[in-house]
Design a protein around this motif. Structure first.
Motif, PDB file in Angstrom:
ATOM      1  N   TYR A 125       0.860  -1.190   0.000  1.00  0.00           N
ATOM      2  CA  TYR A 125       0.000   0.000   0.000  1.00  0.00           C
ATOM      3  C   TYR A 125       0.895   1.239   0.000  1.00  0.00           C
ATOM      4  O   TYR A 125       1.889   1.311   0.727  1.00  0.00           O
ATOM      5  CB  TYR A 125      -0.865  -0.017   1.265  1.00  0.00           C
ATOM      6  CG  TYR A 125      -1.714   1.219   1.482  1.00  0.00           C
ATOM      7  CD1 TYR A 125      -2.851   1.445   0.726  1.00  0.00           C
ATOM      8  CD2 TYR A 125      -1.371   2.157   2.471  1.00  0.00           C
ATOM      9  CE1 TYR A 125      -3.637   2.570   0.935  1.00  0.00           C
ATOM     10  CE2 TYR A 125      -2.158   3.284   2.686  1.00  0.00           C
ATOM     11  CZ  TYR A 125      -3.279   3.483   1.912  1.00  0.00           C
ATOM     12  OH  TYR A 125      -4.052   4.595   2.116  1.00  0.00           O
ATOM     13  N   THR A 134       0.576   7.150   2.731  1.00  0.00           N
ATOM     14  CA  THR A 134      -0.082   8.455   2.613  1.00  0.00           C
ATOM     15  C   THR A 134       0.430   9.366   3.725  1.00  0.00           C
ATOM     16  O   THR A 134       1.136   8.913   4.635  1.00  0.00           O
ATOM     17  CB  THR A 134      -1.605   8.306   2.785  1.00  0.00           C
ATOM     18  OG1 THR A 134      -1.847   7.758   4.076  1.00  0.00           O
ATOM     19  CG2 THR A 134      -2.195   7.392   1.713  1.00  0.00           C
ATOM     20  N   THR A 177      -1.244  10.423   6.036  1.00  0.00           N
ATOM     21  CA  THR A 177      -1.932  10.128   7.292  1.00  0.00           C
ATOM     22  C   THR A 177      -1.627   8.729   7.835  1.00  0.00           C
ATOM     23  O   THR A 177      -2.149   8.346   8.882  1.00  0.00           O
ATOM     24  CB  THR A 177      -3.460  10.252   7.088  1.00  0.00           C
ATOM     25  OG1 THR A 177      -3.825   9.529   5.907  1.00  0.00           O
ATOM     26  CG2 THR A 177      -3.870  11.704   6.953  1.00  0.00           C
ATOM     27  N   ASP A 196      -0.002   6.043   9.881  1.00  0.00           N
ATOM     28  CA  ASP A 196       0.811   6.053  11.108  1.00  0.00           C
ATOM     29  C   ASP A 196       1.650   4.800  11.265  1.00  0.00           C
ATOM     30  O   ASP A 196       2.754   4.839  11.783  1.00  0.00           O
ATOM     31  CB  ASP A 196      -0.094   6.147  12.347  1.00  0.00           C
ATOM     32  CG  ASP A 196      -0.972   7.367  12.305  1.00  0.00           C
ATOM     33  OD1 ASP A 196      -0.455   8.427  11.934  1.00  0.00           O
ATOM     34  OD2 ASP A 196      -2.164   7.252  12.627  1.00  0.00           O
ATOM     35  N   GLY A 197       1.074   3.663  10.881  1.00  0.00           N
ATOM     36  CA  GLY A 197       1.718   2.385  11.166  1.00  0.00           C
ATOM     37  C   GLY A 197       2.870   2.096  10.221  1.00  0.00           C
ATOM     38  O   GLY A 197       2.873   2.542   9.068  1.00  0.00           O
ATOM     39  N   HIS A 247      -6.415  -2.218   0.605  1.00  0.00           N
ATOM     40  CA  HIS A 247      -6.272  -1.941   2.047  1.00  0.00           C
ATOM     41  C   HIS A 247      -4.920  -2.469   2.521  1.00  0.00           C
ATOM     42  O   HIS A 247      -4.548  -3.600   2.191  1.00  0.00           O
ATOM     43  CB  HIS A 247      -7.407  -2.593   2.839  1.00  0.00           C
ATOM     44  CG  HIS A 247      -7.435  -2.155   4.273  1.00  0.00           C
ATOM     45  ND1 HIS A 247      -6.542  -2.611   5.218  1.00  0.00           N
ATOM     46  CD2 HIS A 247      -8.224  -1.255   4.910  1.00  0.00           C
ATOM     47  CE1 HIS A 247      -6.801  -2.025   6.380  1.00  0.00           C
ATOM     48  NE2 HIS A 247      -7.813  -1.201   6.223  1.00  0.00           N
ATOM     49  N   CYS A 260     -15.341  -2.361   8.831  1.00  0.00           N
ATOM     50  CA  CYS A 260     -14.442  -1.211   8.969  1.00  0.00           C
ATOM     51  C   CYS A 260     -14.472  -0.648  10.391  1.00  0.00           C
ATOM     52  O   CYS A 260     -13.444  -0.329  10.981  1.00  0.00           O
ATOM     53  CB  CYS A 260     -14.828  -0.110   7.986  1.00  0.00           C
ATOM     54  SG  CYS A 260     -15.256  -0.730   6.339  1.00  0.00           S
ATOM     55  N   CYS A 311     -12.481  -1.929  13.609  1.00  0.00           N
ATOM     56  CA  CYS A 311     -11.122  -1.479  13.938  1.00  0.00           C
ATOM     57  C   CYS A 311     -11.012   0.042  14.004  1.00  0.00           C
ATOM     58  O   CYS A 311     -10.345   0.581  14.885  1.00  0.00           O
ATOM     59  CB  CYS A 311     -10.126  -1.986  12.889  1.00  0.00           C
ATOM     60  SG  CYS A 311      -9.864  -3.768  12.926  1.00  0.00           S
ATOM     61  N   HIS A 312     -11.625   0.709  13.017  1.00  0.00           N
ATOM     62  CA  HIS A 312     -11.471   2.172  12.926  1.00  0.00           C
ATOM     63  C   HIS A 312     -12.517   2.877  13.775  1.00  0.00           C
ATOM     64  O   HIS A 312     -13.701   2.591  13.659  1.00  0.00           O
ATOM     65  CB  HIS A 312     -11.646   2.635  11.470  1.00  0.00           C
ATOM     66  CG  HIS A 312     -10.547   2.197  10.559  1.00  0.00           C
ATOM     67  ND1 HIS A 312      -9.352   2.880  10.466  1.00  0.00           N
ATOM     68  CD2 HIS A 312     -10.456   1.161   9.681  1.00  0.00           C
ATOM     69  CE1 HIS A 312      -8.574   2.289   9.561  1.00  0.00           C
ATOM     70  NE2 HIS A 312      -9.216   1.237   9.077  1.00  0.00           N
TER      71      HIS A 312
HETATM   72  C1  HEC Z   1      -8.380  -5.433  11.325  1.00  0.00           C
HETATM   73  C2  HEC Z   1      -8.510  -4.011  11.542  1.00  0.00           C
HETATM   74  C3  HEC Z   1      -8.970  -3.175  10.376  1.00  0.00           C
HETATM   75  C4  HEC Z   1     -10.122  -3.323   9.644  1.00  0.00           C
HETATM   76  C5  HEC Z   1     -11.187  -4.382   9.831  1.00  0.00           C
HETATM   77  C6  HEC Z   1     -10.142  -2.260   8.688  1.00  0.00           C
HETATM   78  N1  HEC Z   1      -9.014  -1.520   8.808  1.00  0.00           N
HETATM   79 FE1  HEC Z   1      -8.524   0.068   7.662  1.00  0.00          FE
HETATM   80  N2  HEC Z   1      -6.693   0.125   8.500  1.00  0.00           N
HETATM   81  C7  HEC Z   1      -6.294  -0.616   9.585  1.00  0.00           C
HETATM   82  C8  HEC Z   1      -4.944  -0.247   9.925  1.00  0.00           C
HETATM   83  C9  HEC Z   1      -4.119  -0.783  11.078  1.00  0.00           C
HETATM   84  C10 HEC Z   1      -4.543   0.726   8.997  1.00  0.00           C
HETATM   85  C11 HEC Z   1      -3.228   1.478   8.946  1.00  0.00           C
HETATM   86  C12 HEC Z   1      -3.546   2.884   9.451  1.00  0.00           C
HETATM   87  C13 HEC Z   1      -2.353   3.671   9.908  1.00  0.00           C
HETATM   88  O1  HEC Z   1      -1.340   3.097  10.305  1.00  0.00           O
HETATM   89  O2  HEC Z   1      -2.488   4.914   9.900  1.00  0.00           O
HETATM   90  C14 HEC Z   1      -5.672   0.933   8.112  1.00  0.00           C
HETATM   91  C15 HEC Z   1      -5.685   1.837   7.064  1.00  0.00           C
HETATM   92  C16 HEC Z   1      -6.807   2.242   6.392  1.00  0.00           C
HETATM   93  C17 HEC Z   1      -6.876   3.346   5.480  1.00  0.00           C
HETATM   94  C18 HEC Z   1      -5.687   4.189   5.024  1.00  0.00           C
HETATM   95  C19 HEC Z   1      -5.372   5.251   6.025  1.00  0.00           C
HETATM   96  C20 HEC Z   1      -4.219   6.129   5.594  1.00  0.00           C
HETATM   97  O3  HEC Z   1      -3.871   6.996   6.411  1.00  0.00           O
HETATM   98  O4  HEC Z   1      -3.669   5.973   4.489  1.00  0.00           O
HETATM   99  C21 HEC Z   1      -8.169   3.478   5.086  1.00  0.00           C
HETATM  100  C22 HEC Z   1      -8.748   4.539   4.184  1.00  0.00           C
HETATM  101  C23 HEC Z   1      -8.903   2.401   5.728  1.00  0.00           C
HETATM  102  N3  HEC Z   1      -8.035   1.670   6.516  1.00  0.00           N
HETATM  103  C24 HEC Z   1     -10.235   2.146   5.563  1.00  0.00           C
HETATM  104  C25 HEC Z   1     -10.858   0.970   5.959  1.00  0.00           C
HETATM  105  C26 HEC Z   1     -12.148   0.546   5.486  1.00  0.00           C
HETATM  106  C27 HEC Z   1     -13.028   1.323   4.528  1.00  0.00           C
HETATM  107  C28 HEC Z   1     -12.407  -0.642   6.084  1.00  0.00           C
HETATM  108  C29 HEC Z   1     -13.585  -1.528   5.878  1.00  0.00           C
HETATM  109  C30 HEC Z   1     -13.783  -2.038   4.513  1.00  0.00           C
HETATM  110  C31 HEC Z   1     -11.266  -0.945   6.962  1.00  0.00           C
HETATM  111  N4  HEC Z   1     -10.360   0.054   6.825  1.00  0.00           N
HETATM  112  C32 HEC Z   1     -11.158  -2.060   7.775  1.00  0.00           C
HETATM  113  C33 HEC Z   1      -7.044  -1.568  10.239  1.00  0.00           C
HETATM  114  C34 HEC Z   1      -8.267  -2.039   9.829  1.00  0.00           C
END
Ligand code: HEC
Ligand code: HEC
Ligand code: HEC
Ligand code: HEC
Length: 293
Positions: free
Chosen positions: A93, A96, A98, A100-101, A185, A287, A290-291
């Motif tokens: 991926y 971006t 934003t 963090d990880g 993702h 989504c 976690c978020h």
């Molecule tokens: C198992 C946990 C989990 C689930 C479920 C999950 N995410 Fe995430 N997602 C994360 C993590 C951890 C990151 C990394 C974010 C970071 O480090 O800033 C991420 C990153 C993202 C990002 C990018 C953020 C960036 O700053 O670039 C988006 C947009 C996003 N997720 C949307 C979604 C959407 C929409 C769904 C549902 C379809 C979803 N996520 C489901 C854990 C999850």
């Protein structure tokens, strides 16, 4: 697979619907029924879209073998396929402003972000090898370290009603993610920007925009997961089950071993649920598991 007793009422309900819907009259137990009624039963002659003659009705063999498995990657147990040999060509991926990880560093692919529970999926879903490319084919004398060569075992695939499979048994179209994962993702990504680690599992999330993971000692290993029990209208539960978002322990350059998001965090490969999602994504519940949004 987890013991059946840990399955939620919701899952049982979904299974019942899926089983009735597939027209199967009887089944032996929940765990087998789950995968046998879904698209990951590549031997099925009843599941829509499927599939083959030649595998003797076996289900597990397309992914696992009791002997001669590739065990080089933790998280892909007793794996019966070659991992994609050009794994270094995978693109993670795109970072971006934003994000963090950090990405994990203990695997293969750019920087080492790819491993186990994701690399396993990609041994079919990157579209670079046949889905019947097996190290140990069914029956006596089926071992072949090449995995049956580039076009697999030449099982007979029913492609007539499956637009996601070509004549040689490669996934194409929607089910083919390819090797460029920059627009998918993130996987192999540290959960919640860091914080929780194996040596101090209760540490708070660095990024508070995430639901705090639960941790526990399973056997001798510290595991992390995001509990979904309450999020889908259930009663909530404290134990790790297949409806939770499972996090996989990986190594990160700074901070050591901690929880990572992989393909199998959101998808339960052994189920027959829609899109193999661990919980239904209605109201974006996947989504929001976690978020914090
Ligand atoms: C198992 C946990 C989990 C689930 C479920 C999950 N995410 Fe995430 N997602 C994360 C993590 C951890 C990151 C990394 C974010 C970071 O480090 O800033 C991420 C990153 C993202 C990002 C990018 C953020 C960036 O700053 O670039 C988006 C947009 C996003 N997720 C949307 C979604 C959407 C929409 C769904 C549902 C379809 C979803 N996520 C489901 C854990 C999850
Ligand atoms: C389409 C590929 C696929 C098929 C088919 C498949 N598995 Fe798996 N299995 C996986 C992957 C990927 C993992 C690791 C990720 C995870 O834990 O979900 C796994 C993990 C496991 C595990 C260890 C983790 C756990 O949940 O206990 C067991 C045991 C297992 N599989 C048994 C089976 C059996 C038995 C069958 C046949 C009824 C089967 N699998 C069919 C892909 C598959
Ligand atoms: C042995 C090959 C194989 C492996 C390994 C595998 N899959 Fe699949 N997967 C398939 C096939 C075949 C289909 C059905 C494609 C179709 O006809 O739509 C499929 C379909 C899917 C679908 C779409 C389901 C739907 O309802 O449209 C998802 C999601 C999926 N797989 C996720 C995964 C994940 C996640 C993993 C790893 C944990 C994985 N798969 C491992 C072969 C595989
Ligand atoms: C953060 C959660 C999350 C992660 C991680 C994730 N997926 Fe998915 N995936 C989803 C959701 C949600 C959908 C359903 C999207 C929709 O409804 O169109 C989906 C859909 C799919 C589909 C079906 C595509 C289609 O339109 O038919 C496949 C195949 C798939 N995922 C495979 C994978 C594989 C392989 C990985 C790892 C490389 C992975 N997923 C990682 C959440 C995730």
């Amino acid at each position: 697979m987890k013991p059946n007793v840990r399955m939620s009422q919701l899952t049982r309900g979904l299974l019942a619907v899926a089983i009735v819907g597939s027209g199967l009259a009887v089944y032996h137990d929940d765990a087998v029924a789950a995968i046998s009624a879904g698209k990951h039963n590549l031997s099925s002659t009843t599941v829509t879209n499927n599939r083959t003659t030649g595998a003797g009705g076996e289900i597990c063999v397309f992914c696992h073998t009791p002997h001669g498995a590739d065990v080089s990657t933790a998280g892909a147990p007793l794996w019966n396929k070659r991992f994609t040999t050009t794994a270094t060509a995978f693109t993670p991926y795109v970072a971006t402003t934003t994000l963090d990880g950090a990405f994990a560093t203990d695997g293969t692919g750019t920087g080492g972000f790819l491993s186990g529970a994701s690399l396993a999926c990609l041994s079919c879903h990157d579209g670079t090898q046949a889905i019947d490319n097996l190290l140990n084919a069914p029956g006596s004398g089926g071992m072949d370290s090449t995995g049956g060569n580039s076009d697999g075992r030449a099982f007979v695939w029913n492609t007539g009603n499956n637009s996601n499979l070509n004549a040689n048994g490669y996934l194409v179209s929607n089910a083919n993610l390819g090797k460029d994962l920059s627009n998918d993702h993130p996987i192999g990504i540290r959960y919640c920007g860091g914080g929780p680690v194996v040596s101090a599992p209760g540490t708070a999330c660095a990024d508070p925009d995430f639901i705090s993971p639960t941790n526990g000692l399973i056997g001798t290993q510290t595991q992390f997961w995001v509990n979904t029990g309450a999020g889908v209208g259930g009663t909530g539960n404290a134990t790790r089950d297949k409806n939770d978002m499972l996090l996989y322990v990986r190594n990160f350059a700074s901070g050591g071993n901690g929880p990572s998001v992989e393909c199998a965090s959101c998808h339960d490969v052994h189920s027959s649920a829609a899109l193999f999602l661990r919980i239904p994504n209605s109201s974006s519940n996947v989504c929001l598991a976690c978020h914090v949004k």
